[in-house]
Design an enzyme around this catalytic site. Sequence first.
Site, mmCIF file in Angstrom:
data_model
loop_
_atom_site.group_PDB
_atom_site.id
_atom_site.type_symbol
_atom_site.label_atom_id
_atom_site.label_comp_id
_atom_site.label_asym_id
_atom_site.label_seq_id
_atom_site.Cartn_x
_atom_site.Cartn_y
_atom_site.Cartn_z
ATOM 1 C CB SER A 111 -0.888 0.023 1.247
ATOM 2 O OG SER A 111 -1.532 1.285 1.400
ATOM 3 C CE1 TYR B 65 -3.931 -2.096 5.060
ATOM 4 C CE2 TYR B 65 -3.192 0.098 4.428
ATOM 5 C CZ TYR B 65 -3.657 -1.157 4.081
ATOM 6 O OH TYR B 65 -3.849 -1.471 2.764
#
Length: 247
Positions: A142, A156
């Site tokens: 990501s 995250y």
Amino acid sequence: MNGVLIVTGASAGIGSTTARIAAFSGWQRIVVHYGQDRDGAETTAAMVESMGAQAYLIQADVTKPKSIEKMFAKVRDLKPGPIGLVNNAGIVTPHGSIADLTPDRVRHVFAVNVFGAIEVARQSVALIREWGLGGAIVNISSMAARLGSANQYVDYAASKGAIDTFTLGLADELAPEGIRVNAIRPGLIETGIHAKGGQPDRLERLAPTTPMGRAGTTEECAEAILWLLSERASYVTRSILDVSGGR
């Protein structure tokens, strides 16, 4: 194409779209993995089969190594072929600051996004070696790994930073065997993950700030993934491709 494509987290989002486009692109056997969303996975499998490919619907909890082991036992029952792995299963928790990053929350995020992804990769490499017909891996990272996601999803982001490093190390380790390992870093992509993180308006707020001025689509991510898995990328390994509109 006689290979077997394994897509984890294929019940929605990037995983589902990748499985569907893979069938359209010539993959004939696709393992549609899901954790909890059986309905979503069944929809993905139906779309795969509507394009003439065979879908194998397999449930596994990627936080449990024994569950992953059982999944790969089922894959072993298939006729051997080259293996493609889309290591996609992942979660995001509600947005928050450092005060919200309790040990239980962080442990859960890493259990899925890091420990689960590494075990899936380990089992895939074992099967590639066992079958002896080659394979390639694409991990899903990501842009959060580069940006940090302060006051949003620092845990995250940290988990995806671990995936970046894992990709580089595994690529170096497996290159002598001809097994390529790459990753993509999606940016602001039109999926349900933003709502799951408690920010359903996130794309609307942030997409105009990207150099391209818009959010990306799951199809754009899938095309990058499938290129990295294909022979068209035969000299590409240890690469992390940003699919982020320049962000």
